[in-house]
Design a protein around this motif. Structure first.
Motif, PDB file in Angstrom:
ATOM      1  N   LEU A  80       0.829  -1.209   0.000  1.00 50.18           N
ATOM      2  CA  LEU A  80       0.000   0.000   0.000  1.00 50.18           C
ATOM      3  C   LEU A  80       0.863   1.259   0.000  1.00 50.18           C
ATOM      4  N   MET A  81       1.877   1.295   0.866  1.00 47.57           N
ATOM      5  CA  MET A  81       2.664   2.522   1.005  1.00 47.57           C
ATOM      6  C   MET A  81       3.593   2.735  -0.198  1.00 47.57           C
ATOM      7  N   ALA A  82       3.979   1.638  -0.871  1.00 47.44           N
ATOM      8  CA  ALA A  82       4.745   1.789  -2.112  1.00 47.44           C
ATOM      9  C   ALA A  82       3.845   2.426  -3.175  1.00 47.44           C
ATOM     10  N   ALA A  83       2.582   1.991  -3.208  1.00 42.81           N
ATOM     11  CA  ALA A  83       1.630   2.569  -4.163  1.00 42.81           C
ATOM     12  C   ALA A  83       1.337   4.027  -3.808  1.00 42.81           C
ATOM     13  N   ARG A  84       1.212   4.294  -2.531  1.00 40.11           N
ATOM     14  CA  ARG A  84       0.936   5.675  -2.082  1.00 40.11           C
ATOM     15  C   ARG A  84       2.107   6.599  -2.450  1.00 40.11           C
ATOM     16  N   ALA A  85       3.321   6.066  -2.363  1.00 38.38           N
ATOM     17  CA  ALA A  85       4.503   6.854  -2.726  1.00 38.38           C
ATOM     18  C   ALA A  85       4.462   7.180  -4.223  1.00 38.38           C
ATOM     19  N   LEU A  86       4.037   6.201  -5.023  1.00 38.78           N
ATOM     20  CA  LEU A  86       3.939   6.456  -6.470  1.00 38.78           C
ATOM     21  C   LEU A  86       2.847   7.484  -6.769  1.00 38.78           C
ATOM     22  N   LYS A  87       1.729   7.325  -6.100  1.00 33.48           N
ATOM     23  CA  LYS A  87       0.592   8.229  -6.328  1.00 33.48           C
ATOM     24  C   LYS A  87       0.984   9.671  -6.010  1.00 33.48           C
ATOM     25  N   THR A  88       1.718   9.865  -4.892  1.00 35.03           N
ATOM     26  CA  THR A  88       2.028  11.224  -4.436  1.00 35.03           C
ATOM     27  C   THR A  88       3.359  11.724  -4.997  1.00 35.03           C
ATOM     28  N   GLY A  89       4.133  10.834  -5.563  1.00 32.52           N
ATOM     29  CA  GLY A  89       5.432  11.214  -6.107  1.00 32.52           C
ATOM     30  C   GLY A  89       6.430  11.591  -5.018  1.00 32.52           C
ATOM     31  N   ALA A  90       6.275  11.022  -3.831  1.00 34.55           N
ATOM     32  CA  ALA A  90       7.167  11.366  -2.713  1.00 34.55           C
ATOM     33  C   ALA A  90       7.304  10.158  -1.790  1.00 34.55           C
ATOM     34  N   ALA A  91       8.288  10.216  -0.881  1.00 35.96           N
ATOM     35  CA  ALA A  91       8.506   9.082   0.032  1.00 35.96           C
ATOM     36  C   ALA A  91       7.378   8.996   1.056  1.00 35.96           C
ATOM     37  N   THR A  92       7.008   7.774   1.411  1.00 38.21           N
ATOM     38  CA  THR A  92       6.028   7.548   2.484  1.00 38.21           C
ATOM     39  C   THR A  92       6.733   6.797   3.618  1.00 38.21           C
ATOM     40  N   GLY A  93       6.007   6.480   4.682  1.00 42.48           N
ATOM     41  CA  GLY A  93       6.631   5.792   5.811  1.00 42.48           C
ATOM     42  C   GLY A  93       5.736   4.734   6.424  1.00 42.48           C
TER      43      GLY A  93
END
Ligand code: 16G
Ligand code: MG
Length: 530
Positions: free
Chosen positions: A45-58
């Protein structure tokens, strides 16, 4: 995305039969051995969220104040805030998918509906001190990699440290752990540099969690400007008879601090160091709690003292305090009538308070349980930078901004906030405690078959279902002097929570018991079994 590879990875982390994980108030929590599939899927999920937002997630592997045998995940947006609520439903769907095939179908749906670009998402991973962390971090990393993402393993950290790092990373600022200490310590040093108050030793119950090591590092960085003695640093069980949740709910001295001296300055962190409460022993031997409500009030006084010295080129900044229904009625009255500040009440959970605090130039939010922070609006920060060269008060506010974690409530930066505020006023705990007197309160839990049959409205102050519950609560409240009570389904435990307060402890206890009985009679037997 390589579907065959994804399928294979999903198969390695099968969901235990009958396990129905759900994203609660702040992420997933359960007995640690059940969680491998959930954490793996949160990695996806967080890898996808990082792609969606174009930034690092945690992603933080922690179960906060729960017992050591539990674990969980907290998910971090690129801003450092908690996962956007619009994505919680995806978290639920992924975590609950029955098998690899269903999981891959949901991933495809997610890519399509959210229009996720292909690429490699960066996810920063951290964990608390639980022994199950190692395997679960591996599962999270595998999840990130299964979507072609890049996991960055940040190791043992407090939850707020990882939130801070993700935020700083995406703002292209230095974001190592030592930069974190540097930034919050620099703000603190500035705020106390001309204080004449005698320094007092603060004894901190670290809940036998990650806060022990990290607070030690912070105190070392402050070389003598903060005198702390650490207790429950790992010699006992995590959150076992100690920690902020224990002290706040049980109103008892934590393990290792039963013999603290009258009037000694004490504080407790929780297992992942995102909650903070202060306490002291009164001459009669009882514990006096200085909770999140009081930290909010103290922060407001500190800010008012500074704002009084700021000469404004335009309207003075708006300051507001955000609380939940758990805030003691005496604190809300003090904020309205004495501080004359705007207040807002939201549902429980940091995500709700945080959003409401963003509506002020300076938004102070704290839950009574000690989770909270102070947020500065970007436009105000810009103004302060312009004023900073010429005005000491603007420099003080910028120091406060650096000292207080802008991403999420943080017990370490909270200690610095409280200590700076007390020192600048030359106050001890008694001065702080005397601002107002808490109304006696009581919290109870009621075990029911299905806690979702209890639904609420108006920031959890009114029960909507089961039918008839609220009118019974109203009736009981009418019988209690200065009475107030509410119920809500817990987002972290399989119980319905009851809160009551009244003029006397006896009346608060009686009211809580009556309300618990109403819940039991109207809700215990209905709904689906968990
Ligand atoms: C989580 C929340 C906390 C809330 C608590 C309520 C975050 C980071 N943490 O610990 O804010 O007070 O849940 O628990 O949001 P409950 O729903 O079991 O009462
Ligand atoms: Mg916590």
């Amino acid at each position: 995305m390589d579907l065959a590879q994804l399928m294979e990875a999903c198969n390695q982390y099968a969901k235990p039969a009958g396990f129905r994980p759900a994203y609660g108030t702040a992420g997933f929590r359960a007995e640690a051995s059940l969680l491998h599939s959930t954490v793996f899927r949160c990695g996806l999920l967080m890898a996808a969220r990082a792609l969606k937002t174009g930034a690092a997630t945690g992603l933080v592997v922690t179960a906060s104040h729960n017992p050591v045998t539990d674990n969980g995940v907290k998910l971090v947006e690129p801003t450092g805030y908690m996962l956007d609520q619009s994505w919680e439903a995806w978290a639920d769907k992924l975590a609950d998918a029955e098998d690899a095939e269903a999981l891959c179908a949901i991933i495809r749906d997610l890519y399509q509906k959210e229009d996720i670009p292909y690429g490699s998402g960066v996810v920063m991973l951290a964990h608390d001190t639980r022994p199950s962390a190692e395997e679960l971090i591996k599962a999270a990393g595998s999840g990130v990699k299964a979507l072609g993402g890049l996991p960055i393993v940040c190791g043992l950290l407090t939850t707020p440290q990882l939130h801070w790092m993700v935020r700083h990373c995406n703002n292209s600022l230095k974001h190592t752990e030592s930069c974190y200490y540097e930034e919050i310590a620099t703000g603190f040093s500035h705020l106390v540099h001309s204080c004449k108050a005698k320094r007092q030793v603060l004894t901190v119950d670290c809940a036998n969690g990650v806060g022990a090591e990290k607070l030690k590092a912070l105190a070392e960085r402050l070389s003598g400007k903060l005198d702390v003695t650490l207790r429950s640093t790992g010699e006992g069980g995590l959150n076992d008879g100690c920690g902020a949740d224990y002290v706040q709910k049980e109103r008892r001295f934590p393990a290792g601090m039963e013999d603290c001296q009258n009037g000694a300055r004490c504080a407790s962190l929780d297992g992942d160091a995102d909650r903070l409460v202060y306490f002291q022993r009164l001459p009669g031997g009882q514990l006096q709690l200085l909770d999140g409500d009081r930290i909010a009030v103290l922060a407001a006084l500190l800010i008012r003292d500074i704002l009084d010295r700021l000469s404004h080129d335009a309207a003075s900044p708006s300051v507001g305090i955000v609380q939940t229904a758990y805030a003691n009625g005496a604190s809300s009255q003090y904020i309205r009538e004495q501080l004359r500040l705007e207040t807002a009440v939201t549902a429980t959970g940091v995500k709700h308070l945080h959003a409401a605090a963003e509506r002020f130039d300076i938004g102070i939010y704290f839950e009574a349980n000690g989770h909270g922070t102070v947020l500065f609006r970007p436009a105000l920060i810009e103004r302060l930078h312009k004023l900073g060269d010429s005005q000491e008060a603007a420099k003080d506010l910028l120091a406060l901004l650096g000292m207080v974690n802008q991403a999420v409530g943080d017990a370490l930066s909270g200690i610095l906030l409280v200590e700076a505020a007390l020192r600048r006023r030359q106050w001890g705990l008694n001065d702080w405690a005397q601002l107002y007197t808490d109304l006696p309160s009581r919290q109870l839990k009621v075990k029911v078959k299905d806690r979702s049959v209890v639904t609420t409205a108006d920031a959890e102050t009114r029960a909507v279902t089961p039918e008839g519950l609220q009118s019974r609560i109203n009736e009981s409240v009418r019988g209690a002097p200065s009475g107030r009570a509410f119920v809500r389904p817990s987002g972290t435990e399989d119980v319905v929570r009851v809160y009551a307060e009244a003029q006397t402890q006896q009346a608060a206890d009686k009211l809580a018991q009556q309300v618990a009985r109403h819940v039991h009679e109207l809700a215990a037997g209905i709904g689906a079994a968990p």
